[in-house]
Design a protein around this motif. Sequence first.
Motif, PDB file in Angstrom:
ATOM      1  N   VAL A 158       9.245  -6.729 -17.182  1.00  0.00           N
ATOM      2  CA  VAL A 158       8.392  -5.547 -17.075  1.00  0.00           C
ATOM      3  C   VAL A 158       9.276  -4.302 -17.081  1.00  0.00           C
ATOM      4  O   VAL A 158      10.115  -4.109 -16.191  1.00  0.00           O
ATOM      5  CB  VAL A 158       7.543  -5.563 -15.785  1.00  0.00           C
ATOM      6  N   GLY A 159       9.092  -3.473 -18.098  1.00  0.00           N
ATOM      7  CA  GLY A 159       9.833  -2.215 -18.181  1.00  0.00           C
ATOM      8  C   GLY A 159       8.962  -1.061 -17.732  1.00  0.00           C
ATOM      9  O   GLY A 159       7.910  -0.807 -18.328  1.00  0.00           O
ATOM     10  N   VAL A 160       9.362  -0.380 -16.672  1.00  0.00           N
ATOM     11  CA  VAL A 160       8.582   0.735 -16.126  1.00  0.00           C
ATOM     12  C   VAL A 160       9.506   1.901 -15.800  1.00  0.00           C
ATOM     13  O   VAL A 160      10.686   1.706 -15.492  1.00  0.00           O
ATOM     14  CB  VAL A 160       7.797   0.331 -14.863  1.00  0.00           C
ATOM     15  N   ASN A 161       8.939   3.090 -15.852  1.00  0.00           N
ATOM     16  CA  ASN A 161       9.692   4.286 -15.477  1.00  0.00           C
ATOM     17  C   ASN A 161       9.062   5.017 -14.294  1.00  0.00           C
ATOM     18  O   ASN A 161       9.470   6.125 -13.965  1.00  0.00           O
ATOM     19  CB  ASN A 161       9.793   5.258 -16.671  1.00  0.00           C
ATOM     20  N   ASP A 162       8.056   4.387 -13.655  1.00  0.00           N
ATOM     21  CA  ASP A 162       7.414   5.024 -12.506  1.00  0.00           C
ATOM     22  C   ASP A 162       6.826   3.942 -11.593  1.00  0.00           C
ATOM     23  O   ASP A 162       6.622   2.797 -12.003  1.00  0.00           O
ATOM     24  CB  ASP A 162       6.324   6.004 -12.949  1.00  0.00           C
ATOM     25  N   GLU A 163       6.541   4.337 -10.369  1.00  0.00           N
ATOM     26  CA  GLU A 163       6.051   3.387  -9.374  1.00  0.00           C
ATOM     27  C   GLU A 163       4.628   2.935  -9.674  1.00  0.00           C
ATOM     28  O   GLU A 163       4.245   1.810  -9.346  1.00  0.00           O
ATOM     29  CB  GLU A 163       6.118   4.026  -7.980  1.00  0.00           C
ATOM     30  N   ARG A 164       3.816   3.789 -10.288  1.00  0.00           N
ATOM     31  CA  ARG A 164       2.434   3.417 -10.575  1.00  0.00           C
ATOM     32  C   ARG A 164       2.373   2.247 -11.552  1.00  0.00           C
ATOM     33  O   ARG A 164       1.601   1.302 -11.378  1.00  0.00           O
ATOM     34  CB  ARG A 164       1.673   4.624 -11.139  1.00  0.00           C
ATOM     35  N   GLY A 165       3.220   2.305 -12.583  1.00  0.00           N
ATOM     36  CA  GLY A 165       3.266   1.201 -13.529  1.00  0.00           C
ATOM     37  C   GLY A 165       3.765  -0.073 -12.879  1.00  0.00           C
ATOM     38  O   GLY A 165       3.238  -1.163 -13.132  1.00  0.00           O
ATOM     39  N   ARG A 166       4.769   0.057 -12.028  1.00  0.00           N
ATOM     40  CA  ARG A 166       5.314  -1.116 -11.337  1.00  0.00           C
ATOM     41  C   ARG A 166       4.253  -1.769 -10.455  1.00  0.00           C
ATOM     42  O   ARG A 166       4.101  -3.003 -10.451  1.00  0.00           O
ATOM     43  CB  ARG A 166       6.529  -0.700 -10.502  1.00  0.00           C
ATOM     44  N   ALA A 167       3.500  -0.973  -9.715  1.00  0.00           N
ATOM     45  CA  ALA A 167       2.474  -1.508  -8.821  1.00  0.00           C
ATOM     46  C   ALA A 167       1.366  -2.198  -9.603  1.00  0.00           C
ATOM     47  O   ALA A 167       0.885  -3.270  -9.215  1.00  0.00           O
ATOM     48  CB  ALA A 167       1.903  -0.377  -7.958  1.00  0.00           C
ATOM     49  N   ALA A 168       0.958  -1.591 -10.721  1.00  0.00           N
ATOM     50  CA  ALA A 168      -0.122  -2.164 -11.520  1.00  0.00           C
ATOM     51  C   ALA A 168       0.281  -3.502 -12.118  1.00  0.00           C
ATOM     52  O   ALA A 168      -0.484  -4.482 -12.070  1.00  0.00           O
ATOM     53  CB  ALA A 168      -0.532  -1.187 -12.617  1.00  0.00           C
ATOM     54  N   LEU A 169       1.486  -3.589 -12.689  1.00  0.00           N
ATOM     55  CA  LEU A 169       1.924  -4.849 -13.293  1.00  0.00           C
ATOM     56  C   LEU A 169       2.195  -5.906 -12.239  1.00  0.00           C
ATOM     57  O   LEU A 169       2.006  -7.108 -12.482  1.00  0.00           O
ATOM     58  CB  LEU A 169       3.158  -4.615 -14.167  1.00  0.00           C
ATOM     59  N   SER A 170       2.619  -5.494 -11.054  1.00  0.00           N
ATOM     60  CA  SER A 170       2.787  -6.449  -9.949  1.00  0.00           C
ATOM     61  C   SER A 170       1.458  -7.094  -9.600  1.00  0.00           C
ATOM     62  O   SER A 170       1.377  -8.300  -9.345  1.00  0.00           O
ATOM     63  CB  SER A 170       3.356  -5.738  -8.713  1.00  0.00           C
ATOM     64  N   GLU A 171       0.394  -6.299  -9.617  1.00  0.00           N
ATOM     65  CA  GLU A 171      -0.935  -6.831  -9.311  1.00  0.00           C
ATOM     66  C   GLU A 171      -1.443  -7.719 -10.442  1.00  0.00           C
ATOM     67  O   GLU A 171      -2.069  -8.749 -10.193  1.00  0.00           O
ATOM     68  CB  GLU A 171      -1.913  -5.682  -9.059  1.00  0.00           C
ATOM     69  N   VAL A 172      -1.178  -7.332 -11.692  1.00  0.00           N
ATOM     70  CA  VAL A 172      -1.605  -8.145 -12.830  1.00  0.00           C
ATOM     71  C   VAL A 172      -1.022  -9.554 -12.732  1.00  0.00           C
ATOM     72  O   VAL A 172      -1.716 -10.557 -12.953  1.00  0.00           O
ATOM     73  CB  VAL A 172      -1.187  -7.488 -14.156  1.00  0.00           C
ATOM     74  N   TYR A 173       0.262  -9.638 -12.386  1.00  0.00           N
ATOM     75  CA  TYR A 173       0.946 -10.930 -12.381  1.00  0.00           C
ATOM     76  C   TYR A 173       1.045 -11.561 -10.992  1.00  0.00           C
ATOM     77  O   TYR A 173       1.726 -12.578 -10.830  1.00  0.00           O
ATOM     78  CB  TYR A 173       2.345 -10.780 -12.996  1.00  0.00           C
ATOM     79  N   ARG A 174       0.346 -10.991 -10.017  1.00  0.00           N
ATOM     80  CA  ARG A 174       0.372 -11.556  -8.665  1.00  0.00           C
ATOM     81  C   ARG A 174      -0.026 -13.027  -8.625  1.00  0.00           C
ATOM     82  O   ARG A 174       0.553 -13.811  -7.860  1.00  0.00           O
ATOM     83  CB  ARG A 174      -0.525 -10.734  -7.737  1.00  0.00           C
ATOM     84  N   PRO A 175      -1.001 -13.495  -9.455  1.00  0.00           N
ATOM     85  CA  PRO A 175      -1.357 -14.921  -9.420  1.00  0.00           C
ATOM     86  C   PRO A 175      -0.198 -15.863  -9.734  1.00  0.00           C
ATOM     87  O   PRO A 175      -0.267 -17.050  -9.406  1.00  0.00           O
ATOM     88  CB  PRO A 175      -2.458 -15.024 -10.488  1.00  0.00           C
ATOM     89  N   LEU A 176       0.854 -15.361 -10.373  1.00  0.00           N
ATOM     90  CA  LEU A 176       1.986 -16.219 -10.719  1.00  0.00           C
ATOM     91  C   LEU A 176       3.017 -16.313  -9.607  1.00  0.00           C
ATOM     92  O   LEU A 176       3.965 -17.096  -9.712  1.00  0.00           O
ATOM     93  CB  LEU A 176       2.659 -15.702 -11.997  1.00  0.00           C
ATOM     94  N   TYR A 177       2.849 -15.534  -8.553  1.00  0.00           N
ATOM     95  CA  TYR A 177       3.835 -15.560  -7.490  1.00  0.00           C
ATOM     96  C   TYR A 177       3.920 -16.936  -6.834  1.00  0.00           C
ATOM     97  O   TYR A 177       4.990 -17.366  -6.393  1.00  0.00           O
ATOM     98  CB  TYR A 177       3.512 -14.506  -6.430  1.00  0.00           C
TER      99      TYR A 177
ATOM    100  N   PHE B 187      11.957  -6.420 -13.140  1.00  0.00           N
ATOM    101  CA  PHE B 187      11.610  -5.040 -13.455  1.00  0.00           C
ATOM    102  C   PHE B 187      12.845  -4.323 -13.979  1.00  0.00           C
ATOM    103  O   PHE B 187      13.924  -4.394 -13.378  1.00  0.00           O
ATOM    104  CB  PHE B 187      11.062  -4.328 -12.219  1.00  0.00           C
ATOM    105  N   THR B 188      12.669  -3.655 -15.115  1.00  0.00           N
ATOM    106  CA  THR B 188      13.771  -2.943 -15.759  1.00  0.00           C
ATOM    107  C   THR B 188      13.256  -1.587 -16.231  1.00  0.00           C
ATOM    108  O   THR B 188      12.089  -1.237 -16.038  1.00  0.00           O
ATOM    109  CB  THR B 188      14.294  -3.718 -16.981  1.00  0.00           C
ATOM    110  N   SER B 189      14.121  -0.844 -16.895  1.00  0.00           N
ATOM    111  CA  SER B 189      13.651   0.350 -17.595  1.00  0.00           C
ATOM    112  C   SER B 189      12.874  -0.084 -18.833  1.00  0.00           C
ATOM    113  O   SER B 189      12.976  -1.229 -19.282  1.00  0.00           O
ATOM    114  CB  SER B 189      14.832   1.224 -18.015  1.00  0.00           C
ATOM    115  N   ARG B 190      12.093   0.816 -19.393  1.00  0.00           N
ATOM    116  CA  ARG B 190      11.299   0.465 -20.569  1.00  0.00           C
ATOM    117  C   ARG B 190      12.185   0.083 -21.748  1.00  0.00           C
ATOM    118  O   ARG B 190      11.912  -0.895 -22.454  1.00  0.00           O
ATOM    119  CB  ARG B 190      10.381   1.640 -20.947  1.00  0.00           C
TER     120      ARG B 190
END
Length: 447
Positions: free
Chosen positions: A170-189, A197-200
């Motif tokens: 997951v490449g993100v440049n802000d916390e909002r994107g990081r939080a959203a993708l964390s929730e999208v993939y939470r079922p895989l935890y 998480f990396t830069s875009r």
Amino acid sequence: MNIAMIGSSYVGLVSGACLADFGHRVVCVDKDQAKIEALRQGRIPIYEPGLDQVVADNVKAGRLSFTGDLKEGVAQADVIFVAVGTPSRRGDGHADMSFVEAAARELAEVVRPETVIVIKSTVPVGTSDKVEHILLTHNPTLEVSVASNPEFLREGSAIADFKRPDRIIVGVNDERGRAALSEVYRPLYLNRSPVLFTSRRTAELTKYAANAFLAMKVTFINEIADLCEKAGADVQDVARGIGLDNRIGAKFLHAGPGYGGSCFPKDTTALIRIAQDFESPMRLIEATVAVNETRRRAMSRKIAAAVGGDLRDRTVALLGVTFKPNTDDIREAPALAIVQALQDAGAQIRLYDPAGMDAARTAITGVTFGNSPYEIAEGADVLVIVTEWEEFRALDFKTLKQVMKSPCLVDLRNVYRREDLARHGFRYFSIGRPDHDIPLSFIEAAE
């Protein structure tokens, strides 16, 4: 979460269906209205084992739907994935970004202000920056977050790859994107799937680097296979020997007619062009592409050698046209180049594939298509295994010997062993294994 998937072809449909299976509410959007209607009726436009059931279950549960209306599709979306095609651009090999850029322009007019937009397509370094620029240029009031989340799906195993991934980039440049993708993939935890998480830009390059490395690995073992044939070694044992080293690993060390498909050829070429643009040439990848291109037609010479060197008026029966089993995809398949080379040499071609016949009929001319291995083998001078479909792994050689003009098998996937075919009275030729014992005088001379 409410998710919109822009693009309902291979990556978009598999990803959308699997995200719905996780419990998210997913709307798949596509401009192809015929495709949308087919999906609504339960007809899957691609061949992927198990996908029809996943789609049907989630449509029935109300978690997955399809629309051709972009505004309707993204109206409630918290996260929008862009999964449109990025084919090789005609003429220069760069990835064609026209579909991604068009999607960004259209999204700018209809997206909610604080939506997270995720680029799922395979794209050059800097694409997320460009998408963000397009969005803000067309709609300066937006506060969208743009992220990169490349896919790593293998055709034929895509559902398992999505649900049990080796990793999620997951490449993100802000916390909002990081939080959203964390929730999208939470079922895989629960599966402990690593999320990196990396830069875009890092995420964008990771996808190309991964595919280029695997293509290079395939090409490496193919060159080792050529040496094995001449030196009297067995490439399969060599592959096992080096693959047991966990620094190397056993995967993608299967000698054959070269790589193909929708990813490796396109992505290796695109990476070469990206590197040239940044004045950082990729010499290893350039060599990989060149070796792979020559290998495909070289397979025709192996087939010719099996019948005495002259293919004129010979009948060659080919088993498999797709670039790998469990898919109907023939894009850049080695079989296409092999067929052309055999036809150029004067051979008559018969062809059978369990799933790729419809695609083959539109891409190949001058070929006789059959409904089984035994139908195309009737009267053939040589039978060739091009794709290692499971139904080719236990062929009835007693029947084949009766119907073939000459009992000869060229095995481009090393499905069988020479001693087993010899018991059935077949001449057998494979990849990276000596077709005969190497004379002692040759070995002594080499020493």
